[in-house]
Design an enzyme around this catalytic site. Structure first.
Site, PDB file in Angstrom:
ATOM      1  N   ASP A 172       0.871  -1.178   0.000  1.00  0.00           N
ATOM      2  CA  ASP A 172       0.000   0.000   0.000  1.00  0.00           C
ATOM      3  C   ASP A 172       0.911   1.232   0.000  1.00  0.00           C
ATOM      4  O   ASP A 172       2.132   1.113  -0.200  1.00  0.00           O
ATOM      5  CB  ASP A 172      -0.992  -0.045   1.184  1.00  0.00           C
ATOM      6  CG  ASP A 172      -0.313   0.143   2.543  1.00  0.00           C
ATOM      7  OD1 ASP A 172       0.927   0.223   2.588  1.00  0.00           O
ATOM      8  OD2 ASP A 172      -1.038   0.200   3.548  1.00  0.00           O
TER       9      ASP A 172
ATOM     10  N   CYS B 265       3.139  -3.257   4.071  1.00  0.00           N
ATOM     11  CA  CYS B 265       2.240  -2.167   4.466  1.00  0.00           C
ATOM     12  C   CYS B 265       2.921  -1.457   5.634  1.00  0.00           C
ATOM     13  O   CYS B 265       4.117  -1.666   5.847  1.00  0.00           O
ATOM     14  CB  CYS B 265       0.837  -2.676   4.793  1.00  0.00           C
ATOM     15  SG  CYS B 265       0.710  -3.800   6.188  1.00  0.00           S
TER      16      CYS B 265
ATOM     17  N   THR C 141       2.679  -1.619   9.085  1.00  0.00           N
ATOM     18  CA  THR C 141       3.185  -2.527  10.119  1.00  0.00           C
ATOM     19  C   THR C 141       3.472  -3.924   9.588  1.00  0.00           C
ATOM     20  O   THR C 141       4.190  -4.692  10.223  1.00  0.00           O
ATOM     21  CB  THR C 141       2.130  -2.690  11.234  1.00  0.00           C
ATOM     22  OG1 THR C 141       0.924  -3.162  10.614  1.00  0.00           O
ATOM     23  CG2 THR C 141       1.878  -1.381  11.957  1.00  0.00           C
TER      24      THR C 141
ATOM     25  N   HIS D  54      11.468 -23.582   9.009  1.00  0.00           N
ATOM     26  CA  HIS D  54      10.455 -24.366   9.732  1.00  0.00           C
ATOM     27  C   HIS D  54       9.062 -24.277   9.125  1.00  0.00           C
ATOM     28  O   HIS D  54       8.270 -25.203   9.269  1.00  0.00           O
ATOM     29  CB  HIS D  54      10.373 -23.907  11.196  1.00  0.00           C
ATOM     30  CG  HIS D  54      11.564 -24.333  12.012  1.00  0.00           C
ATOM     31  ND1 HIS D  54      11.579 -24.320  13.384  1.00  0.00           N
ATOM     32  CD2 HIS D  54      12.785 -24.787  11.630  1.00  0.00           C
ATOM     33  CE1 HIS D  54      12.747 -24.750  13.821  1.00  0.00           C
ATOM     34  NE2 HIS D  54      13.508 -25.031  12.778  1.00  0.00           N
TER      35      HIS D  54
ATOM     36  N   HIS E 205       9.183 -30.823  10.126  1.00  0.00           N
ATOM     37  CA  HIS E 205       8.394 -29.625   9.821  1.00  0.00           C
ATOM     38  C   HIS E 205       7.365 -29.887   8.720  1.00  0.00           C
ATOM     39  O   HIS E 205       6.323 -29.255   8.669  1.00  0.00           O
ATOM     40  CB  HIS E 205       9.313 -28.469   9.425  1.00  0.00           C
ATOM     41  CG  HIS E 205      10.323 -28.173  10.487  1.00  0.00           C
ATOM     42  ND1 HIS E 205       9.962 -27.725  11.735  1.00  0.00           N
ATOM     43  CD2 HIS E 205      11.669 -28.329  10.502  1.00  0.00           C
ATOM     44  CE1 HIS E 205      11.044 -27.587  12.478  1.00  0.00           C
ATOM     45  NE2 HIS E 205      12.098 -27.955  11.761  1.00  0.00           N
TER      46      HIS E 205
END
Ligand code: RB5
Length: 157
Positions: free
Chosen positions: A8, A65, A67, A98, A133
């Protein structure tokens, strides 16, 4: 590697930096925008990149974005997507080793451009460890299928 990228407005400048790095490293990129620093809604761009990864049109995706949280929420709605929000190097490495993460999310307002580039480089070059995993990822796929099946049969009451 064929990599889709999107952001964004809060991640726009960082996206351009990462695009340059991807090209330097020899990756092929699909840039889904945004193309200006003007305010936009992150779900619109998160959807484009996540859909391309989900359908297997690209191998990996990168989303940015402010955060990284909004883009992570969007990306992990998509089947087959394992999006990892990594604002430091250890998570970037572990998300590959993992979790076999196929979308990397970073916060453009949280980390600087040099760290972002180091995270991208680490994330693209770290292989999945498989072994124990893999069976955990299979369990995630089973959960995903159960949730999708329930949705088609009934909505939550
Ligand atoms: C945009 O202001 C901001 O909300 C967005 O970039 C992101 O941080 C959302 O999670």
């Amino acid at each position: 590697m064929l990599v889709a990228i999107g952001s964004d407005h809060a991640g726009f400048e960082m996206k351009q930096d990462i695009l340059n790095l991807l090209k330097e490293l020899g990756h092929e990129c699909v840039d889904f925008g945004t193309d200006t620093p003007q305010s936009v809604d992150y779900p619109d761009f998160g959807e484009k990149v996540s859909s391309a990864v989900s359908c297997g049109k690209v191998e990996r995706g990168i989303l940015i974005c402010g955060t990284g949280i909004g883009m992570s929420i969007v990306a992990n709605k998509f089947p087959n997507v394992r999006a990892a929000l990594c604002n430091e190097l250890f998570s970037a490495r572990m998300s590959r080793m993992h979790n076999d993460a196929n979308i990397l999310v970073v916060g453009g307002r949280i980390i600087g451009r040099d760290l972002a580039k180091a995270i991208v480089h680490t994330w693209l070059t770290t292989p999945f460890e498989s072994g124990r995993h893999l069976s955990r990822l299979r369990k995630i796929s089973i959960i995903e299928q159960k949730v999708l099946k329930n949705k088609s049969e009934k909505t939550c009451s």
